[in-house]
Design an enzyme around this catalytic site. Structure first.
Site, PDB file in Angstrom:
ATOM      1  N   LEU A  62      38.763  44.170   4.241  1.00 38.37           N
ATOM      2  CA  LEU A  62      40.004  44.876   3.906  1.00 38.37           C
ATOM      3  C   LEU A  62      40.905  44.923   5.132  1.00 38.37           C
ATOM      4  CD1 LEU A  62      41.825  46.761   2.155  1.00 38.37           C
ATOM      5  CD2 LEU A  62      40.453  48.681   3.019  1.00 38.37           C
TER       6      LEU A  62
ATOM      7  N   ILE B 115      44.150  46.809   6.308  1.00 42.38           N
ATOM      8  CA  ILE B 115      45.099  47.902   6.022  1.00 42.38           C
ATOM      9  C   ILE B 115      46.356  47.675   6.843  1.00 42.38           C
ATOM     10  CG2 ILE B 115      45.478  50.390   6.041  1.00 42.38           C
ATOM     11  CD1 ILE B 115      42.477  50.800   5.967  1.00 42.38           C
TER      12      ILE B 115
ATOM     13  N   GLY C 262      50.611  42.988   7.062  1.00 40.68           N
ATOM     14  CA  GLY C 262      51.772  42.243   7.521  1.00 40.68           C
ATOM     15  C   GLY C 262      51.944  40.948   6.760  1.00 40.68           C
TER      16      GLY C 262
ATOM     17  N   THR D 141      50.108  46.112   2.098  1.00 44.19           N
ATOM     18  CA  THR D 141      51.302  46.305   2.909  1.00 44.19           C
ATOM     19  C   THR D 141      52.351  47.027   2.068  1.00 44.19           C
ATOM     20  OG1 THR D 141      53.095  45.194   4.131  1.00 44.19           O
ATOM     21  CG2 THR D 141      52.144  44.010   2.274  1.00 44.19           C
ATOM     22  N   ILE D 142      53.310  47.666   2.740  1.00 47.10           N
ATOM     23  CA  ILE D 142      54.397  48.343   2.032  1.00 47.10           C
ATOM     24  C   ILE D 142      55.688  47.538   2.109  1.00 47.10           C
ATOM     25  CG2 ILE D 142      53.457  50.680   2.219  1.00 47.10           C
ATOM     26  CD1 ILE D 142      55.269  50.990   4.727  1.00 47.10           C
ATOM     27  N   SER D 143      55.592  46.278   2.485  1.00 50.62           N
ATOM     28  CA  SER D 143      56.769  45.417   2.588  1.00 50.62           C
ATOM     29  C   SER D 143      56.761  44.354   1.488  1.00 50.62           C
ATOM     30  CB  SER D 143      56.805  44.741   3.965  1.00 50.62           C
ATOM     31  OG  SER D 143      57.753  43.690   3.981  1.00 50.62           O
TER      32      SER D 143
ATOM     33  N   GLU E 157      58.889  41.852   1.275  1.00 49.57           N
ATOM     34  CA  GLU E 157      59.130  40.555   1.921  1.00 49.57           C
ATOM     35  C   GLU E 157      57.830  39.958   2.453  1.00 49.57           C
ATOM     36  OE1 GLU E 157      61.864  38.698   2.510  1.00 49.57           O
ATOM     37  OE2 GLU E 157      63.462  39.974   1.724  1.00 49.57           O
TER      38      GLU E 157
ATOM     39  N   CYS F  19      60.845  48.724  25.100  1.00 45.85           N
ATOM     40  CA  CYS F  19      59.404  48.803  24.839  1.00 45.85           C
ATOM     41  C   CYS F  19      58.617  47.989  25.858  1.00 45.85           C
ATOM     42  CB  CYS F  19      59.100  48.317  23.426  1.00 45.85           C
ATOM     43  SG  CYS F  19      59.659  49.455  22.123  1.00 45.85           S
TER      44      CYS F  19
END
Length: 386
Positions: free
Chosen positions: A175, A177, A180, A200-202, A204, A357
């Site tokens: 799995l 999580i 990407g 994923t929450i995308s 695209e 960053c």
């Protein structure tokens, strides 16, 4: 009709502004940054009232004013390295950020409904854009530069490192999580013969990965991690925990615990902060990763309490500096193709994001950790072979 400002009031205002500017310059000089100096990390001030704005709104004002062209620095990464290495922001106490601080500490900003915002805002910018900045597998996390010379090599070395730490074997079900664009899943399937499920929450990312890896035994789901209930031989999460939030760390670990088989291993790859009680950077929160939050090492430990045995902890945060600088170089080279579509303000925003960053990781202000966890402890002990 408003009363005219007296000469006395004008003089008082001028003196206050002069003191603020003097203090602003003295703070920067402590870390070897000059206002309007000639070195590439010096700050070129283009707006006379910028110091007052920064003292009021801290990092939010610093980032927004850069986006608006009110100041510049040829080498932003060096500018931020000097500031953060010497903890200069600790000496600035913004007077107008208290609402941001309270929201991040009192409210759950990463509920099921809000969790999808970062996918829409950041990861769904466009696959074409990210393809020009990232490596060939679209790996949007820190590379491992120990024996690498290029971004491609560093990202493949990181994926290999994860596979070895997880001790993958053919036929295992894994799995991912926060998968990407599927870089880990594709590498693990191709090199170790495992089957993977990624969430994923995308939108695209999901669509791109399904098309790119249709020939492999991979399943990509547009799904929140809290909805997963099956069990797996191994679990991996690379660069997703930064979107979980302190109110949900325990829930996240409970999901991983219920989904991992008793003899399984779980690898958590996440950026981390040095101070537990700090709050998310307000500029990053507003413009780059909505509702994001970096965990402290103690917060991860608390969340794993009585659920997992910490088998291994590896910090290679300095490698993120090199990764971000490589992304920035690719971004600059590709920018002419996106300039008309995205505009100058986006260009300055993205440049500020990548280079600030990079400076933060170079200053060791933030870290990159890989944790290996087991449910019951590996019999005889866990031995990292890399």
């Amino acid at each position: 009709m408003a009363s005219p400002i007296s000469k006395k009031d004008k003089k008082h205002s001028y003196l206050n502004q002069s003191r603020i500017h003097q203090y602003f310059q003295s703070l920067l000089s402590e870390v070897d940054i000059q206002v309007n100096g000639k070195r590439p990390w010096d700050m070129q001030l283009k707006a006379p009232k910028l110091p007052e704005r920064i003292f009021a709104n801290g990092n939010l004002a610093l980032g927004e004013s850069y986006m608006e062209g009110e100041w510049d620095a040829e080498h932003l990464d060096q500018f931020f390295y000097r500031m953060l290495r010497h903890r200069l922001p600790d000496k600035v106490k913004p007077s107008k950020l208290w609402t941001h601080v309270l929201k991040t500490r009192l409210f759950n900003r990463q509920t099921y409904k809000k969790a999808w915002q970062v996918g829409e805002h950041h990861y769904d910018l466009g696959n074409d854009f990210y393809q020009t900045m990232l490596d060939s597998r679209m790996t949007y996390t820190c590379g491992y530069w120990k024996n690498a010379m290029t971004l491609e090599q560093a990202q493949e070395a990181k994926l290999e490192l994860i596979c070895q730490k997880l001790q993958l074997q053919p036929g295992m079900r894994v799995l991912d999580i926060g998968c990407g664009w599927g870089s880990f899943m594709s590498y693990a399937a191709e090199h170790y013969g495992v089957k993977c499920v990624g969430v994923t929450i995308s939108k695209e990312q999901t669509e791109w990965a399904k098309k790119r890896y249709s020939h492999l035994d991979l399943e990509f789901r547009l799904q929140d991690y809290r909805q997963i209930s099956e069990q797996f031989d191994r679990i991996v999460s690379v660069g997703m925990f930064e979107h979980v939030g302190r109110k949900n760390y325990r829930d996240y670990m409970q999901v991983a615990h219920r989904c991992l088989k008793d003899n399984g291993l779980f690898l958590l790859h996440t950026i981390g902060k040095n101070q537990r009680d700090s709050y998310p950077d307000p500029w990053i929160d507003k413009y780059i990763f909505p509702n994001g939050e970096l965990p402290a090492i103690g917060q991860i430990g608390d969340a794993a309490d009585k659920l997992f045995v910490i088998e291994d902890l590896h910090n290679f945060g300095a490698d993120y500096d090199k990764t971000l600088m490589a992304w920035h170089e690719n971004f600059e080279q590709a920018w002419p193709a996106f300039a008309d579509q995205l505009g100058e303000k986006f260009y300055r925003m993205w440049r500020y994001y990548l280079l600030s960053c990079a400076g933060a990781f170079r200053a060791r202000d933030i870290q990159l950790w890989q944790w290996v966890l087991s449910k019951q402890g590996v019999e005889g002990g866990y031995h990292r072979i890399c």
